[in-house]
Design an enzyme around this catalytic site. Sequence first.
Site, PDB file in Angstrom:
ATOM      1  N   GLN A 100       4.955   6.754  -4.332  1.00 39.39           N
ATOM      2  CA  GLN A 100       3.666   6.093  -4.126  1.00 39.39           C
ATOM      3  C   GLN A 100       2.912   5.960  -5.430  1.00 39.39           C
ATOM      4  O   GLN A 100       3.249   6.568  -6.448  1.00 39.39           O
ATOM      5  CB  GLN A 100       2.826   6.877  -3.125  1.00 39.39           C
ATOM      6  CG  GLN A 100       2.572   8.325  -3.513  1.00 39.39           C
ATOM      7  CD  GLN A 100       1.894   9.103  -2.404  1.00 39.39           C
ATOM      8  OE1 GLN A 100       0.692   9.365  -2.472  1.00 39.39           O
ATOM      9  NE2 GLN A 100       2.662   9.472  -1.368  1.00 39.39           N
ATOM     10  N   HIS A 102      -1.454   4.834  -6.731  1.00 38.44           N
ATOM     11  CA  HIS A 102      -2.819   4.612  -6.278  1.00 38.44           C
ATOM     12  C   HIS A 102      -3.507   3.595  -7.181  1.00 38.44           C
ATOM     13  O   HIS A 102      -3.191   3.492  -8.374  1.00 38.44           O
ATOM     14  CB  HIS A 102      -3.594   5.926  -6.276  1.00 38.44           C
ATOM     15  CG  HIS A 102      -2.881   7.020  -5.545  1.00 38.44           C
ATOM     16  ND1 HIS A 102      -2.587   6.939  -4.216  1.00 38.44           N
ATOM     17  CD2 HIS A 102      -2.373   8.209  -5.973  1.00 38.44           C
ATOM     18  CE1 HIS A 102      -1.941   8.029  -3.838  1.00 38.44           C
ATOM     19  NE2 HIS A 102      -1.794   8.814  -4.887  1.00 38.44           N
ATOM     20  N   ARG A 302       2.777   2.542  -1.120  1.00 35.58           N
ATOM     21  CA  ARG A 302       4.077   3.223  -1.072  1.00 35.58           C
ATOM     22  C   ARG A 302       5.155   2.385  -1.734  1.00 35.58           C
ATOM     23  O   ARG A 302       5.100   1.157  -1.714  1.00 35.58           O
ATOM     24  CB  ARG A 302       4.439   3.572   0.370  1.00 35.58           C
ATOM     25  CG  ARG A 302       3.526   4.647   0.952  1.00 35.58           C
ATOM     26  CD  ARG A 302       3.833   4.999   2.383  1.00 35.58           C
ATOM     27  NE  ARG A 302       2.943   6.078   2.812  1.00 35.58           N
ATOM     28  CZ  ARG A 302       1.701   5.890   3.254  1.00 35.58           C
ATOM     29  NH1 ARG A 302       1.230   4.652   3.343  1.00 35.58           N
ATOM     30  NH2 ARG A 302       0.951   6.913   3.605  1.00 35.58           N
TER      31      ARG A 302
END
Length: 448
Positions: A100, A102, A302
């Site tokens: 993942q 962000h 993801r």
Amino acid sequence: MFVGITNTPRHYAWGSTTAIAGLLGYDPSGTAEAELWLGAHPGSPSVITDPEQVGGHHTLLDWIHAAPEEALGAALAAPAAPRLPYLLKILAAAGPLSLQAHPTAERARIGFGLENAAGIPQDAADRNYRDPFHKPEVIFALSDTFEALCGFRELVEIRGILGELRALDVASDDPQPGALDALERHLLGDDALRDCVDWLLRDGRGGDSGEVAWLVERVVALAVSAADLAESGAILDYPLELATVRDLARAYPGDPGIVISLLTNRVSLRRGEVLYLPAGNIHAYLSGLGVELMAASDNVLRGGLSPKHIDVDELLEVLEFTPLPVPYLPPVLSSPGVSEYRPDVDDFVLVHIAAEAGGAGAPAAAASPGGAGADAGARAAAASRAGVPMRQFTLTGPAIAICTAGGFLVAGAGASVALKRGESVYITPDEGTLTFAGVGEVFLATTP
């Protein structure tokens, strides 16, 4: 003000049945406990142990909404929507989490607004942005080792791994160089990492020429053969990376993230080491127990090792493809036994406070002129005279502290609290300089 808080661990399949309970000293529940959240995140706000202390409010979130200046201090209470900007967690991974990344704060604001305008429900499975905030994070290793994938490798290293896979393929009973040829083709060009990840995720998740499925199957088979060769005494250049392939294949068979793992840095943290994961950094925690501190957000893009929604286009926009060194975050040693971890964000600071019996002490806090503060200061001074180790830290914002070993008397400007293993407390910023008298270990989250 010191406000006792608690919470119930969150149960995810990758969690440990024993690690959090073992750390905090309670009986295991028998289920996979993955994360203990301490904060005011709406998904699992901390429960206040004595609601009457804060006007009858039962959660930290409710109290902050009702009395933001009392709970947060004037600076954080000033915005139109006051909030605690961080979330502190105890994280226990018995198996790998998803790959993942962000978003930056700007991209989170834009993405949240666009998805709202498009009418996508905030709880929709295919939603990327559930709030308008970024989500940088740090992880402090508590277990002897904490295993992770973090950031992209240099291409020269990736080609070294590919070379080892080719050697294993040649030595196999059924060489299949075509699968590795396909990977090598996508590692050419000026934007090789982006192009390769794009191909792996699109073709490997329904694209679907079958090339990526073949590649994943072949890489896993070669990693298994490498284990057999190693048992026979063969020396491998990338044994940890190939072991990771085997582990990921057991957890997520056929997932293209298995191959993506070979494009990333494979990190083994020792206890006390810290990683900082800024916006755009691809990562996955593989196993271990740690303290995680992050900006309070749910925004996760993801990139594999997950059955959940993957928006390849948005992920490619968010990811930082420039290979960089592993982002270890060194401590700032502000005083004996007090280590501060200060990433380049305004959301949080992690403080590690440790004291051993007979260790060096810090000067005792001076007693306040009168009232509760005087009592707190007097008790801290008495502890110092008795030879109890002392540690000090000055707050610059609201704080959450959790004791993971031993016990402390924590005294501030106006009050004090006894904090022992497994207990946590919310501390308002008006407590100022905190004195920790005792033996053990405390983790404290606050704002810069």
